[in-house]
Design a protein around this motif. Structure first.
Motif, PDB file in Angstrom:
ATOM      1  N   MET A   1       0.883  -1.225   0.010  1.00 32.52           N
ATOM      2  CA  MET A   1      -0.018  -0.060   0.218  1.00 32.52           C
ATOM      3  C   MET A   1       0.798   1.331   0.046  1.00 32.52           C
ATOM      4  O   MET A   1       1.790   1.348   0.694  1.00 32.52           O
ATOM      5  CB  MET A   1      -1.072   0.064   1.087  1.00 32.52           C
ATOM      6  CG  MET A   1      -1.785   1.107   1.443  1.00 32.52           C
ATOM      7  SD  MET A   1      -2.938   1.014   2.809  1.00 32.52           S
ATOM      8  CE  MET A   1      -4.077  -0.459   2.543  1.00 32.52           C
ATOM      9  N   GLU A   2       0.628   2.227  -0.865  1.00 30.78           N
ATOM     10  CA  GLU A   2       1.220   3.239  -0.867  1.00 30.78           C
ATOM     11  C   GLU A   2       1.052   4.460   0.217  1.00 30.78           C
ATOM     12  O   GLU A   2      -0.094   4.342   0.742  1.00 30.78           O
ATOM     13  CB  GLU A   2       1.171   4.014  -2.225  1.00 30.78           C
ATOM     14  CG  GLU A   2       1.526   3.216  -3.521  1.00 30.78           C
ATOM     15  CD  GLU A   2       3.199   3.182  -3.319  1.00 30.78           C
ATOM     16  OE1 GLU A   2       4.083   4.235  -2.908  1.00 30.78           O
ATOM     17  OE2 GLU A   2       3.545   1.938  -3.349  1.00 30.78           O
ATOM     18  N   ARG A   3       1.942   5.358   0.589  1.00 30.34           N
ATOM     19  CA  ARG A   3       1.758   6.145   1.568  1.00 30.34           C
ATOM     20  C   ARG A   3       0.417   6.915   1.535  1.00 30.34           C
ATOM     21  O   ARG A   3      -0.221   6.798   2.529  1.00 30.34           O
ATOM     22  CB  ARG A   3       2.916   7.343   1.541  1.00 30.34           C
ATOM     23  CG  ARG A   3       2.852   8.374   2.475  1.00 30.34           C
ATOM     24  CD  ARG A   3       3.705   9.420   2.326  1.00 30.34           C
ATOM     25  NE  ARG A   3       4.928   9.033   2.567  1.00 30.34           N
ATOM     26  CZ  ARG A   3       6.030   9.966   3.072  1.00 30.34           C
ATOM     27  NH1 ARG A   3       5.690  11.345   2.980  1.00 30.34           N
ATOM     28  NH2 ARG A   3       7.200   9.395   3.201  1.00 30.34           N
ATOM     29  N   ASN A   4      -0.045   7.575   0.498  1.00 27.82           N
ATOM     30  CA  ASN A   4      -1.030   8.592   0.467  1.00 27.82           C
ATOM     31  C   ASN A   4      -2.314   7.550   0.729  1.00 27.82           C
ATOM     32  O   ASN A   4      -3.239   8.040   1.341  1.00 27.82           O
ATOM     33  CB  ASN A   4      -1.202   9.138  -0.951  1.00 27.82           C
ATOM     34  CG  ASN A   4      -0.404  10.176  -1.045  1.00 27.82           C
ATOM     35  OD1 ASN A   4       0.305  10.797   0.152  1.00 27.82           O
ATOM     36  ND2 ASN A   4       0.094  10.767  -1.963  1.00 27.82           N
ATOM     37  N   LYS A   8      -4.776   7.815   4.322  1.00 29.75           N
ATOM     38  CA  LYS A   8      -6.169   8.159   3.999  1.00 29.75           C
ATOM     39  C   LYS A   8      -6.945   7.071   4.701  1.00 29.75           C
ATOM     40  O   LYS A   8      -7.916   7.663   5.674  1.00 29.75           O
ATOM     41  CB  LYS A   8      -6.536   7.962   2.255  1.00 29.75           C
ATOM     42  CG  LYS A   8      -8.013   8.413   2.125  1.00 29.75           C
ATOM     43  CD  LYS A   8      -8.390   8.447   0.733  1.00 29.75           C
ATOM     44  CE  LYS A   8      -9.689   8.816   0.494  1.00 29.75           C
ATOM     45  NZ  LYS A   8     -10.533   8.050  -0.673  1.00 29.75           N
ATOM     46  N   VAL A   9      -6.641   5.956   4.658  1.00 31.62           N
ATOM     47  CA  VAL A   9      -7.330   4.741   5.601  1.00 31.62           C
ATOM     48  C   VAL A   9      -7.156   5.200   7.074  1.00 31.62           C
ATOM     49  O   VAL A   9      -8.016   5.113   7.928  1.00 31.62           O
ATOM     50  CB  VAL A   9      -6.362   3.503   5.400  1.00 31.62           C
ATOM     51  CG1 VAL A   9      -7.056   2.347   6.196  1.00 31.62           C
ATOM     52  CG2 VAL A   9      -6.983   3.052   3.921  1.00 31.62           C
ATOM     53  N   LYS A  42       8.935  -0.230   5.028  1.00 34.29           N
ATOM     54  CA  LYS A  42       8.346  -0.960   6.042  1.00 34.29           C
ATOM     55  C   LYS A  42       8.068  -0.020   7.163  1.00 34.29           C
ATOM     56  O   LYS A  42       7.160  -0.093   7.814  1.00 34.29           O
ATOM     57  CB  LYS A  42       8.929  -2.520   6.234  1.00 34.29           C
ATOM     58  CG  LYS A  42       8.702  -3.398   5.116  1.00 34.29           C
ATOM     59  CD  LYS A  42       9.533  -4.698   5.394  1.00 34.29           C
ATOM     60  CE  LYS A  42       9.187  -5.795   4.474  1.00 34.29           C
ATOM     61  NZ  LYS A  42       9.497  -7.147   4.840  1.00 34.29           N
ATOM     62  N   ALA A  43       9.319   0.583   7.526  1.00 35.90           N
ATOM     63  CA  ALA A  43       9.081   1.599   8.717  1.00 35.90           C
ATOM     64  C   ALA A  43       7.906   2.481   8.525  1.00 35.90           C
ATOM     65  O   ALA A  43       7.287   2.806   9.120  1.00 35.90           O
ATOM     66  CB  ALA A  43      10.577   2.016   8.754  1.00 35.90           C
ATOM     67  N   GLU A  44       7.786   3.163   7.152  1.00 35.75           N
ATOM     68  CA  GLU A  44       6.913   3.969   6.925  1.00 35.75           C
ATOM     69  C   GLU A  44       5.386   3.363   7.058  1.00 35.75           C
ATOM     70  O   GLU A  44       4.488   4.069   7.640  1.00 35.75           O
ATOM     71  CB  GLU A  44       6.881   4.611   5.214  1.00 35.75           C
ATOM     72  CG  GLU A  44       5.948   5.452   4.986  1.00 35.75           C
ATOM     73  CD  GLU A  44       6.239   5.726   3.510  1.00 35.75           C
ATOM     74  OE1 GLU A  44       6.592   6.860   3.287  1.00 35.75           O
ATOM     75  OE2 GLU A  44       5.847   5.001   2.524  1.00 35.75           O
ATOM     76  N   LEU A  45       5.255   2.288   6.451  1.00 34.14           N
ATOM     77  CA  LEU A  45       4.054   1.575   6.551  1.00 34.14           C
ATOM     78  C   LEU A  45       3.426   1.197   7.885  1.00 34.14           C
ATOM     79  O   LEU A  45       2.463   1.608   8.562  1.00 34.14           O
ATOM     80  CB  LEU A  45       3.909   0.382   5.748  1.00 34.14           C
ATOM     81  CG  LEU A  45       2.473  -0.117   5.493  1.00 34.14           C
ATOM     82  CD1 LEU A  45       1.659   0.750   4.642  1.00 34.14           C
ATOM     83  CD2 LEU A  45       2.575  -1.430   4.615  1.00 34.14           C
ATOM     84  N   ALA A  46       4.264   0.757   8.823  1.00 34.85           N
ATOM     85  CA  ALA A  46       4.191   0.280  10.308  1.00 34.85           C
ATOM     86  C   ALA A  46       3.885   1.797  11.048  1.00 34.85           C
ATOM     87  O   ALA A  46       3.253   1.635  11.751  1.00 34.85           O
ATOM     88  CB  ALA A  46       5.408  -0.315  10.769  1.00 34.85           C
ATOM     89  N   ALA A  47       4.602   2.759  10.660  1.00 31.39           N
ATOM     90  CA  ALA A  47       4.600   4.028  11.492  1.00 31.39           C
ATOM     91  C   ALA A  47       3.049   4.748  11.305  1.00 31.39           C
ATOM     92  O   ALA A  47       2.365   5.096  12.153  1.00 31.39           O
ATOM     93  CB  ALA A  47       5.518   5.158  11.158  1.00 31.39           C
ATOM     94  N   GLU A  92      -4.363  -6.035   9.447  1.00 32.21           N
ATOM     95  CA  GLU A  92      -4.575  -6.940   8.785  1.00 32.21           C
ATOM     96  C   GLU A  92      -5.849  -7.229   7.954  1.00 32.21           C
ATOM     97  O   GLU A  92      -6.255  -7.540   6.820  1.00 32.21           O
ATOM     98  CB  GLU A  92      -3.833  -8.317   9.274  1.00 32.21           C
ATOM     99  CG  GLU A  92      -3.527  -9.436   8.297  1.00 32.21           C
ATOM    100  CD  GLU A  92      -3.032 -10.733   9.069  1.00 32.21           C
ATOM    101  OE1 GLU A  92      -2.816 -11.911   8.180  1.00 32.21           O
ATOM    102  OE2 GLU A  92      -2.968 -10.934  10.404  1.00 32.21           O
ATOM    103  N   LYS A  93      -6.880  -7.336   8.944  1.00 34.24           N
ATOM    104  CA  LYS A  93      -8.329  -7.803   8.464  1.00 34.24           C
ATOM    105  C   LYS A  93      -8.793  -6.665   7.731  1.00 34.24           C
ATOM    106  O   LYS A  93      -9.447  -6.810   6.719  1.00 34.24           O
ATOM    107  CB  LYS A  93      -9.250  -7.940   9.820  1.00 34.24           C
ATOM    108  CG  LYS A  93      -8.467  -9.188  10.461  1.00 34.24           C
ATOM    109  CD  LYS A  93      -8.787 -10.408   9.434  1.00 34.24           C
ATOM    110  CE  LYS A  93      -7.991 -11.720  10.379  1.00 34.24           C
ATOM    111  NZ  LYS A  93      -7.165 -12.524   9.334  1.00 34.24           N
ATOM    112  N   GLU A  94      -8.631  -5.464   8.204  1.00 37.13           N
ATOM    113  CA  GLU A  94      -9.286  -4.196   7.377  1.00 37.13           C
ATOM    114  C   GLU A  94      -8.306  -3.627   6.329  1.00 37.13           C
ATOM    115  O   GLU A  94      -9.195  -2.900   5.482  1.00 37.13           O
ATOM    116  CB  GLU A  94      -9.699  -3.418   8.459  1.00 37.13           C
ATOM    117  CG  GLU A  94     -10.807  -3.950   9.816  1.00 37.13           C
ATOM    118  CD  GLU A  94     -11.250  -3.099  10.631  1.00 37.13           C
ATOM    119  OE1 GLU A  94     -12.041  -3.239  11.386  1.00 37.13           O
ATOM    120  OE2 GLU A  94     -10.931  -1.640  10.472  1.00 37.13           O
ATOM    121  N   ALA A  95      -7.213  -3.260   6.477  1.00 40.29           N
ATOM    122  CA  ALA A  95      -6.322  -2.665   5.582  1.00 40.29           C
ATOM    123  C   ALA A  95      -5.709  -3.633   4.708  1.00 40.29           C
ATOM    124  O   ALA A  95      -5.192  -3.229   3.630  1.00 40.29           O
ATOM    125  CB  ALA A  95      -5.388  -1.626   6.273  1.00 40.29           C
ATOM    126  N   GLY A  96      -5.830  -4.820   4.891  1.00 39.86           N
ATOM    127  CA  GLY A  96      -5.040  -5.772   4.112  1.00 39.86           C
ATOM    128  C   GLY A  96      -3.540  -5.907   4.227  1.00 39.86           C
ATOM    129  O   GLY A  96      -3.104  -6.403   3.226  1.00 39.86           O
TER     130      GLY A  96
END
Length: 188
Positions: A1-4, A8-9, A42-47, A92-96
């Motif tokens: 999943m990209e940053r933007n 948004k999610v 991965k750091a960006e996404l986890a954060a 995991e369940k909602e954002a995939g």
């Protein structure tokens, strides 16, 4: 999943104040990841997703902890700890998001754990030192983080334990175990 898309999610789940905190954690995590050679994406996404469940009802988080195999003793401690494991499950369940490294970093960003990965350390520390945080000791940890991630982590955990002791709050055992693990590894 990209940053933007991720932002948004997440924005839909957070207050404006918590969203600003999340942006600070994201930027700090990217800087720390770059500094220590962790995966920046991965750091960006986890954060971005670290506080995804922060404002979910306590009953929902309790149910997730009870039904998804998380340690039941979490329920005996401050509910502030619950959003991390519940968040990992919901992300995991909602954002995939299925990357186990990202999910584990989210899961342990409040308590830490024995044998933390580099990514887990980055997220834990980024959450603690992001620029919007203002409390006694945070500047010292920010400076330490520029030199040594583990020493900064140890100091942040010392500060957290001290804070909880002063407030007469129980301290989750995994936090002590994380501290002990980091100190022992530093001695080696």
């Amino acid at each position: 999943m990209e940053r933007n898309e991720a932002l948004k999610v997440v924005k839909e789940q957070l207050t404006d104040h918590r969203y600003q905190h999340t942006l600070g954690v994201m930027e700090t995590a990217i800087i720390l990841a770059k500094q220590v050679g962790a995966d920046e994406k991965k750091a960006e996404l986890a954060a971005i997703f670290h506080d995804y469940a922060k404002f979910r009802p306590k009953e929902e988080m309790r149910e997730i902890i009870l039904t998804q195999g998380f340690p039941q003793d979490l329920l005996e401690y401050n509910a502030e700890l619950w959003h991390a494991p519940a968040g990992a499950y919901l992300v995991e369940k909602e954002a995939g998001i299925t990357d186990t490294e990202v999910l584990t970093a989210i899961r342990y960003h409040t308590s830490g754990r024995i044998g933390m990965s580099l990514l887990e350390k980055v997220i834990y520390l980024a959450d603690y030192i992001e620029p919007g945080r203002h409390f006694p000791g945070v500047e010292e940890v920010r400076e330490m983080a520029k030199e040594n991630l583990d020493k900064a982590l140890i100091k942040s955990i010392q500060n957290t334990i001290s804070f909880l002791l002063k407030k007469n709050q129980p301290i989750y055992p995994e936090t002590f175990q994380t501290y002990n693990d980091l100190v022992k590894k530093l001695e080696d």
